[in-house]
Design an enzyme around this catalytic site. Structure first.
Site, PDB file in Angstrom:
ATOM      1  CB  ALA A   9      -0.921  -0.006   1.219  1.00 45.09           C
ATOM      2  CG  HIS A 361     -47.112  20.173   8.787  1.00 42.80           C
ATOM      3  ND1 HIS A 361     -48.088  19.369   8.256  1.00 42.80           N
ATOM      4  CD2 HIS A 361     -47.687  20.786   9.830  1.00 42.80           C
ATOM      5  CE1 HIS A 361     -49.198  19.491   8.945  1.00 42.80           C
ATOM      6  NE2 HIS A 361     -48.983  20.344   9.897  1.00 42.80           N
ATOM      7  CE1 TYR A 364     -32.741  22.807  14.115  1.00 44.32           C
ATOM      8  CE2 TYR A 364     -33.255  24.380  15.854  1.00 44.32           C
ATOM      9  CZ  TYR A 364     -32.376  23.496  15.256  1.00 44.32           C
ATOM     10  OH  TYR A 364     -31.131  23.291  15.802  1.00 44.32           O
TER      11      TYR A 364
END
Length: 455
Positions: A9, A361, A364
């Site tokens: 790697a 709906h 917040y």
């Protein structure tokens, strides 16, 4: 018998054109090198050493949870040189070591087990994982005499006859540790690239009279990612594998081609997934859920019989029989209870929402604890930030929050309370109270005529 693995790697990967080390590019949500390590571990190999170089510290950071050791290749002088850099890891060990490229995320556990078993049972000095391809351009060729493997020749060093060979080297091998260790000092860089090839060890061992074997697998498993196009190819192949696994386990994918499921995601049976959904990280989705189109869920726990429509859920949990969306945003560290409703254009941030609570709906809720069976009217805002600090709001059980309410944190609302629509709440509302915090309505008669605004 002792088994271990080396994972190469160290390369930057020039063709991928990135500041990020190539092996850290992700396929289905996981770094390629971590795909390789995880598959190695599933195959029963616990002792692994990663050879690092370009971006060494970043590679170590992204793989530190894998409990591996590291060898540094400070200058990239070929695959043979990379293994030479791991000499201290190999020194004194007896048994079998497998060598993998860190950019081969599609290798399967069953193939690794088969490679080891074939190598050990045949008592080979080396066993090569190979594939038959229509166009082997760019790949090292497996040169045989009948069925006997003689050597590997890199593409740029092939003569005209060798270029016709369509059995390619996958760059995955098993070696007897002691014989590999002894052969490393015999490598030469006398080739067109001026590099030390690990493939030359095969010819060294063969010349010394040792057995060399080969295991043929599907080309798909051996694909090494060297470009963005190959990264996309690997992503598509692994995505199809993951989706097929979930369908075989009882999950319905309406359109698998447009469904992205990360490799560590778990989904319960009888869940239905509609098109254009993305599930990432350590997400767990329960049974009998329905995830409608255009949702993204990351590092979250979704319990049973949950419906989600066109929503984003990050690092959170959703309880049984809850509905989310459309267009809801559940931000990290949120916990939504059972039989709850999180509706359209609702944002929940670092909050607890109790069982049976409805936030239907345009709301917040941030840094809050909300009890069970509450109802939030449209346009409610938890005002949790004063420009410097965020504060907590606590709302009790069975509370009713009217439309267009501002809850200015820190504030506490008791059980069985009502808050009138349009209120701005700045102090505690005690259990059983109705809170009204708005200016009294005043009508001014004849105002339109006086202002000359009548039409």
């Amino acid at each position: 018998m002792y088994k271990c693995a080396l994972v190469l790697a160290a390369g930057q990967g020039k063709r991928i054109k990135s500041d990020l080390p190539k092996v850290l590019h992700k396929v289905c949500g996981k770094e390629m090198v971590n795909h390789v390590i995880d598959t190695i571990r599933k195959a029963g190999i616990q002792d692994a050493n990663i050879i690092i170089g370009k971006g060494a510290e970043l590679v170590k950071e992204r793989t530190e949870e894998k409990k591996v050791t590291y060898s540094l290749q400070s200058e990239q002088l070929g695959t043979g040189h990379a293994v030479q850099c791991a000499s201290e890891f190999l020194k004194g060990k007896k048994g079998t070591v497998a060598v993998f490229a860190g950019d081969t995320p599609l290798i399967k556990e069953s193939t690794i087990k088969n490679l080891f078993n074939t190598h050990i049972e045949a008592k080979n000095a080396a066993t090569i994982l190979t594939a038959i391809v229509d166009d082997p351009t760019g790949y090292g060729r497996i040169i045989r005499s009948g069925n006997e493997v003689l050597k590997i020749v890199e593409h740029k060093d092939c003569n005209e006859e060798e270029l016709k060979v369509n059995e390619m080297n996958s760059a995955i091998y098993c070696f007897d540790i002691k014989l590999l260790y002894e052969s490393l000092s015999k490598l030469s860089n006398n080739n067109e690239q001026g590099e030390y090839y690990l493939t030359d060890v095969i010819e060294i061992l063969k010349s010394a009279g040792h057995n060399i074997g080969a295991v043929v697998t599907d080309f798909e498993e051996t694909i090494g990612v060297n470009s963005r196009a190959q990264l996309a190819q690997a992503e598509e192949i692994l995505k199809d594998r993951i989706n097929l696994k979930h369908m075989e386990n009882g999950v319905t994918l309406i359109d698998p081609k447009t469904t992205y499921i990360g490799i560590d995601v778990e989904i319960g049976k009888d869940t239905i997934i509609y098109p254009n959904n993305i599930f990432e990280g350590n997400t767990i989705i329960g049974e009998r859920c329905t995830i409608y189109q255009n949702s993204r869920i990351k590092d979250s726990i979704i319990k049973d019989e949950v419906d989600i429509q066109s929503s984003v859920i990050l690092d959170s949990s959703i309880g049984n029989n809850t509905t989310v969306g459309p267009f809801a945003y559940i931000r990290p560290e949120s916990k939504i209870g059972e039989k709850a409703r999180i509706g359209d254009f609702v944002e929940i941030k670092k909050s607890i929402i109790g069982d049976g609570t409805k936030v239907s709906h345009l709301t917040y809720i941030g840094d809050a604890e909300v009890g069970k069976e509450c109802n939030f009217g449209c346009g409610t805002v938890v005002v949790n930030y004063d420009g410097k600090k965020k504060y907590k709001t606590i709302i009790g059980n069975h509370s009713f929050i009217g439309c267009n309410t501002n809850l200015v944190s820190p504030v506490q609302v008791g059980d069985n309370t009502y808050i009138a629509a349009g209120s701005t709440i700045t102090s505690e509302v005690q259990e059983g109270d109705l809170a009204v915090a708005r200016a009294k309505q005043r009508n001014i008669k004849g105002w339109v005529d006086k202002k000359g605004l009548k039409k």
